[in-house]
Design a protein around this motif. Structure first.
Motif, PDB file in Angstrom:
ATOM      1  N   ILE A 130       1.347 -15.455   0.351  1.00  0.00           N
ATOM      2  CA  ILE A 130       0.806 -16.006  -0.830  1.00  0.00           C
ATOM      3  C   ILE A 130      -0.387 -15.961  -1.223  1.00  0.00           C
ATOM      4  CG2 ILE A 130       0.720 -18.370  -2.019  1.00  0.00           C
ATOM      5  CD1 ILE A 130       3.071 -19.325  -0.038  1.00  0.00           C
ATOM      6  N   GLY A 131      -0.510 -15.597  -2.498  1.00  0.00           N
ATOM      7  CA  GLY A 131      -2.077 -15.207  -3.129  1.00  0.00           C
ATOM      8  C   GLY A 131      -2.372 -13.823  -3.126  1.00  0.00           C
ATOM      9  N   THR A 132      -1.622 -12.952  -2.358  1.00  0.00           N
ATOM     10  CA  THR A 132      -1.644 -11.531  -2.338  1.00  0.00           C
ATOM     11  C   THR A 132      -1.981 -11.042  -3.775  1.00  0.00           C
ATOM     12  OG1 THR A 132      -0.846 -11.138  -0.038  1.00  0.00           O
ATOM     13  CG2 THR A 132      -0.954  -9.138  -1.664  1.00  0.00           C
ATOM     14  N   ARG A 133      -3.078 -10.232  -4.208  1.00  0.00           N
ATOM     15  CA  ARG A 133      -3.061  -9.767  -5.657  1.00  0.00           C
ATOM     16  C   ARG A 133      -3.069  -8.500  -5.436  1.00  0.00           C
ATOM     17  NH1 ARG A 133      -4.455 -13.196  -9.844  1.00  0.00           N
ATOM     18  NH2 ARG A 133      -4.588 -15.494  -9.418  1.00  0.00           N
ATOM     19  N   TYR A 134      -2.454  -7.763  -6.479  1.00  0.00           N
ATOM     20  CA  TYR A 134      -2.693  -6.030  -6.681  1.00  0.00           C
ATOM     21  C   TYR A 134      -2.542  -5.737  -8.007  1.00  0.00           C
ATOM     22  CZ  TYR A 134       2.387  -6.294  -6.460  1.00  0.00           C
ATOM     23  OH  TYR A 134       3.783  -6.394  -6.608  1.00  0.00           O
ATOM     24  N   ARG A 135      -3.144  -4.450  -8.328  1.00  0.00           N
ATOM     25  CA  ARG A 135      -2.972  -3.857  -9.689  1.00  0.00           C
ATOM     26  C   ARG A 135      -2.111  -2.444  -9.489  1.00  0.00           C
ATOM     27  NH1 ARG A 135      -8.168  -3.792 -11.233  1.00  0.00           N
ATOM     28  NH2 ARG A 135      -7.802  -5.776 -12.253  1.00  0.00           N
ATOM     29  N   GLN A 136      -0.892  -2.838 -10.189  1.00  0.00           N
ATOM     30  CA  GLN A 136       0.089  -1.404 -10.204  1.00  0.00           C
ATOM     31  C   GLN A 136      -0.107  -0.962 -11.536  1.00  0.00           C
ATOM     32  OE1 GLN A 136       4.092  -3.058  -9.674  1.00  0.00           O
ATOM     33  NE2 GLN A 136       4.600  -0.976  -8.558  1.00  0.00           N
ATOM     34  N   THR A 137       0.167   0.557 -11.269  1.00  0.00           N
ATOM     35  CA  THR A 137       0.368   1.566 -12.425  1.00  0.00           C
ATOM     36  C   THR A 137       1.704   2.279 -12.453  1.00  0.00           C
ATOM     37  OG1 THR A 137      -2.097   1.709 -12.546  1.00  0.00           O
ATOM     38  CG2 THR A 137      -0.671   3.493 -13.830  1.00  0.00           C
ATOM     39  N   LEU A 139      -1.181   1.887  -6.474  1.00  0.00           N
ATOM     40  CA  LEU A 139      -1.290   0.500  -6.418  1.00  0.00           C
ATOM     41  C   LEU A 139      -2.813   0.137  -5.323  1.00  0.00           C
ATOM     42  CD1 LEU A 139       1.448  -1.791  -5.477  1.00  0.00           C
ATOM     43  CD2 LEU A 139      -0.749  -1.975  -4.244  1.00  0.00           C
ATOM     44  N   GLU A 140      -3.405  -0.805  -6.356  1.00  0.00           N
ATOM     45  CA  GLU A 140      -4.941  -1.223  -5.788  1.00  0.00           C
ATOM     46  C   GLU A 140      -4.620  -2.678  -5.363  1.00  0.00           C
ATOM     47  OE1 GLU A 140      -9.320  -2.035  -7.167  1.00  0.00           O
ATOM     48  OE2 GLU A 140      -7.834  -1.211  -8.604  1.00  0.00           O
ATOM     49  N   LEU A 141      -4.953  -2.982  -3.979  1.00  0.00           N
ATOM     50  CA  LEU A 141      -4.868  -4.314  -3.583  1.00  0.00           C
ATOM     51  C   LEU A 141      -6.218  -5.000  -3.959  1.00  0.00           C
ATOM     52  CD1 LEU A 141      -3.648  -3.849   0.111  1.00  0.00           C
ATOM     53  CD2 LEU A 141      -2.674  -5.348  -1.791  1.00  0.00           C
ATOM     54  N   LEU A 142      -6.203  -6.041  -4.734  1.00  0.00           N
ATOM     55  CA  LEU A 142      -7.263  -6.886  -5.283  1.00  0.00           C
ATOM     56  C   LEU A 142      -7.757  -8.031  -4.178  1.00  0.00           C
ATOM     57  CD1 LEU A 142      -6.336  -6.970  -8.679  1.00  0.00           C
ATOM     58  CD2 LEU A 142      -7.758  -5.221  -7.730  1.00  0.00           C
ATOM     59  N   SER A 143      -6.882  -8.226  -3.232  1.00  0.00           N
ATOM     60  CA  SER A 143      -7.115  -9.407  -2.070  1.00  0.00           C
ATOM     61  C   SER A 143      -7.198  -8.696  -0.932  1.00  0.00           C
ATOM     62  CB  SER A 143      -6.118 -10.463  -2.171  1.00  0.00           C
ATOM     63  OG  SER A 143      -4.844  -9.759  -2.009  1.00  0.00           O
ATOM     64  N   ASP A 144      -8.026  -9.422   0.207  1.00  0.00           N
ATOM     65  CA  ASP A 144      -7.956  -9.029   1.474  1.00  0.00           C
ATOM     66  C   ASP A 144      -6.781  -9.589   2.373  1.00  0.00           C
ATOM     67  OD1 ASP A 144     -10.454  -7.558   0.992  1.00  0.00           O
ATOM     68  OD2 ASP A 144     -11.516  -9.289   1.306  1.00  0.00           O
ATOM     69  N   GLY A 145      -6.765  -8.995   3.552  1.00  0.00           N
ATOM     70  CA  GLY A 145      -5.734  -9.720   4.678  1.00  0.00           C
ATOM     71  C   GLY A 145      -4.322  -9.166   4.525  1.00  0.00           C
ATOM     72  N   GLU A 177       0.930  -1.280  -0.087  1.00  0.00           N
ATOM     73  CA  GLU A 177       0.052   0.110   0.034  1.00  0.00           C
ATOM     74  C   GLU A 177       0.868   1.383  -0.119  1.00  0.00           C
ATOM     75  OE1 GLU A 177      -4.074  -0.714   2.134  1.00  0.00           O
ATOM     76  OE2 GLU A 177      -2.587  -1.247   3.410  1.00  0.00           O
ATOM     77  N   ARG A 178       2.259   1.162   0.639  1.00  0.00           N
ATOM     78  CA  ARG A 178       2.997   2.313   0.681  1.00  0.00           C
ATOM     79  C   ARG A 178       3.819   2.625  -0.789  1.00  0.00           C
ATOM     80  NH1 ARG A 178       6.762   2.951   5.724  1.00  0.00           N
ATOM     81  NH2 ARG A 178       7.167   5.078   4.503  1.00  0.00           N
ATOM     82  N   ALA A 179       3.535   1.610  -1.417  1.00  0.00           N
ATOM     83  CA  ALA A 179       4.437   1.681  -3.004  1.00  0.00           C
ATOM     84  C   ALA A 179       4.443   2.968  -3.748  1.00  0.00           C
ATOM     85  CB  ALA A 179       3.904   0.589  -3.967  1.00  0.00           C
ATOM     86  N   PRO A 180       3.383   3.764  -3.842  1.00  0.00           N
ATOM     87  CA  PRO A 180       3.293   4.843  -4.426  1.00  0.00           C
ATOM     88  C   PRO A 180       3.984   5.999  -3.635  1.00  0.00           C
ATOM     89  CG  PRO A 180       1.205   4.115  -4.585  1.00  0.00           C
ATOM     90  CD  PRO A 180       2.053   3.091  -3.540  1.00  0.00           C
ATOM     91  N   GLU A 181       4.219   5.776  -2.338  1.00  0.00           N
ATOM     92  CA  GLU A 181       5.038   6.823  -1.681  1.00  0.00           C
ATOM     93  C   GLU A 181       6.530   6.360  -1.764  1.00  0.00           C
ATOM     94  OE1 GLU A 181       5.854   7.078   3.161  1.00  0.00           O
ATOM     95  OE2 GLU A 181       3.839   6.493   2.542  1.00  0.00           O
ATOM     96  N   ILE A 182       6.893   5.195  -1.855  1.00  0.00           N
ATOM     97  CA  ILE A 182       8.266   4.902  -1.588  1.00  0.00           C
ATOM     98  C   ILE A 182       8.783   4.674  -2.849  1.00  0.00           C
ATOM     99  CG2 ILE A 182       9.822   2.735  -1.004  1.00  0.00           C
ATOM    100  CD1 ILE A 182       7.738   1.825   0.902  1.00  0.00           C
ATOM    101  N   TYR A 183       8.233   4.505  -3.910  1.00  0.00           N
ATOM    102  CA  TYR A 183       8.907   4.205  -5.639  1.00  0.00           C
ATOM    103  C   TYR A 183       8.240   5.385  -6.020  1.00  0.00           C
ATOM    104  CZ  TYR A 183       9.409  -0.365  -3.299  1.00  0.00           C
ATOM    105  OH  TYR A 183       9.700  -1.267  -2.309  1.00  0.00           O
ATOM    106  N   SER A 184       9.153   6.159  -6.937  1.00  0.00           N
ATOM    107  CA  SER A 184       8.729   7.282  -7.701  1.00  0.00           C
ATOM    108  C   SER A 184       7.878   7.020  -9.005  1.00  0.00           C
ATOM    109  CB  SER A 184       9.901   8.355  -8.050  1.00  0.00           C
ATOM    110  OG  SER A 184      10.803   7.405  -8.767  1.00  0.00           O
TER     111      SER A 184
END
Length: 306
Positions: free
Chosen positions: A204-211, A194-200, A182-189
């Motif tokens: 393993i199995g964590t999914r996300y959509r990154q632009t 970054l939108e998480l697509l899974s809960d918890g 969730e902090r990826a936009p803050e850390i990486y220019s």
């Protein structure tokens, strides 16, 4: 899974453990030793290819496992463990005949992460129970792989890049930042969103959509975590239209002075000419992104560690 052992040290125990693993996972899914390599195959390539596709490496350690042979870069056991760490897969030590875990100081630098892994003791008097614990440990890794990716992960792939960096911060600090998606936009220019697509929590199995911002253009892709071994390794598969395009393998190790050394390997998926094209594109773009990502991760981790 891949079973690593020394014949002179623990062949009997390894054989019985192999039978237990085969009973649970099937003969085609357990690789025991060089006897499984076809005549004429390149030995090093066969080991690398098999370990890269494994869910876990099981290292059987007996009383005479720790020898000077480990100092030899061509030692088969050393090579197997190094390859497992390189690919970021789970490494499970199994102690037999009252053997004890080697310390970090006993091992070559490349294998020192082994000393931090929790071991399972395998005794003759309670073999079935102990072997069941090993099987359960492997099940937790293999069975948690996303079902829809298991077949795709067998697609041909080639190493596109391999970058690394020393970070002047403790291992746990670097790991915590690496998995804080969730902090990826803050850390990486270069990360726009970054939108998480899974809960918890991450695992393993964590999914996300990154632009990602590429020359002013936002390019989006989905990703799924397929290996999660805190705080040592994280493997993420990038997906476009549901198919894997890149496998990113992050491997962390403690370095002298309380620092951390992190590597990122990028593997391109494809077949025929598409594989070569994907590898070239990944080397041109993804390698640049990975270097920049590790540099920016280092800045945040080192600030946090002060």
């Amino acid at each position: 899974m891949f079973l690593s052992y020394r014949r002179s040290d623990s062949a009997g125990h390894a054989g019985r453990l192999y039978d237990a693993l085969v009973d649970r996972f099937g003969e085609d899914n357990v690789f025991m030793d060089v006897d499984s390599i076809e005549p004429g195959e390149d030995f090093i390539e066969a080991i690398d290819r098999t370990i890269a596709r494994a869910g876990a490496l099981i290292v059987v350690i007996g009383p005479s496992w720790l020898t000077d042979r480990l100092r030899d870069v061509n030692d088969v056991v050393r090579m197997e463990i190094e390859k497992a760490f390189d690919h970021g897969i789970r490494v499970i030590p199994v102690l037999v005949d009252n053997a004890v875990m080697p310390t970090a100081g006993d091992l070559p630098v490349e294998l020192r992460a082994l000393a931090s892994r929790n071991a399972v003791e395998l005794s003759a008097s309670r073999f079935q129970y102990d072997a069941g614990r090993v099987v359960s440990a492997v099940e937790s890794v293999v069975d948690s792989a996303p079902v829809d990716l298991r077949s795709e992960l067998d697609e041909p792939r080639v190493l596109a890049f391999d970058v690394g960096r020393r970070i002047e911060a403790p291992l746990d600090v670097v790991w915590a930042l690496l998995i804080d998606f969730e902090r990826a936009p803050e850390i990486y220019s270069m990360t726009q969103s970054l939108e998480l697509l899974s809960d918890g929590p991450a695992g393993i199995g964590t999914r996300y959509r990154q632009t990602i911002n590429v020359i002013g253009v936002g390019i989006s892709s989905d990703a799924v975590v397929v290996v999660f071994d805190p705080p040592f390794s994280l493997v993420v598969i990038q997906l476009i239209s549901g198919s894997p395009t890149t496998r990113l393998e992050y491997v962390l190790a403690s370095a002298e002075g309380g620092a951390t050394y992190i590597t990122c390997k990028g593997w391109a998926f494809g077949s025929g000419w598409k594989l070569k094209a994907m590898a070239k594109a990944s080397k041109l773009f993804d390698q640049h992104f990975a270097r920049k990502e590790l540099a920016e991760l280092a800045v945040v981790a080192e600030q946090q560690a002060r």
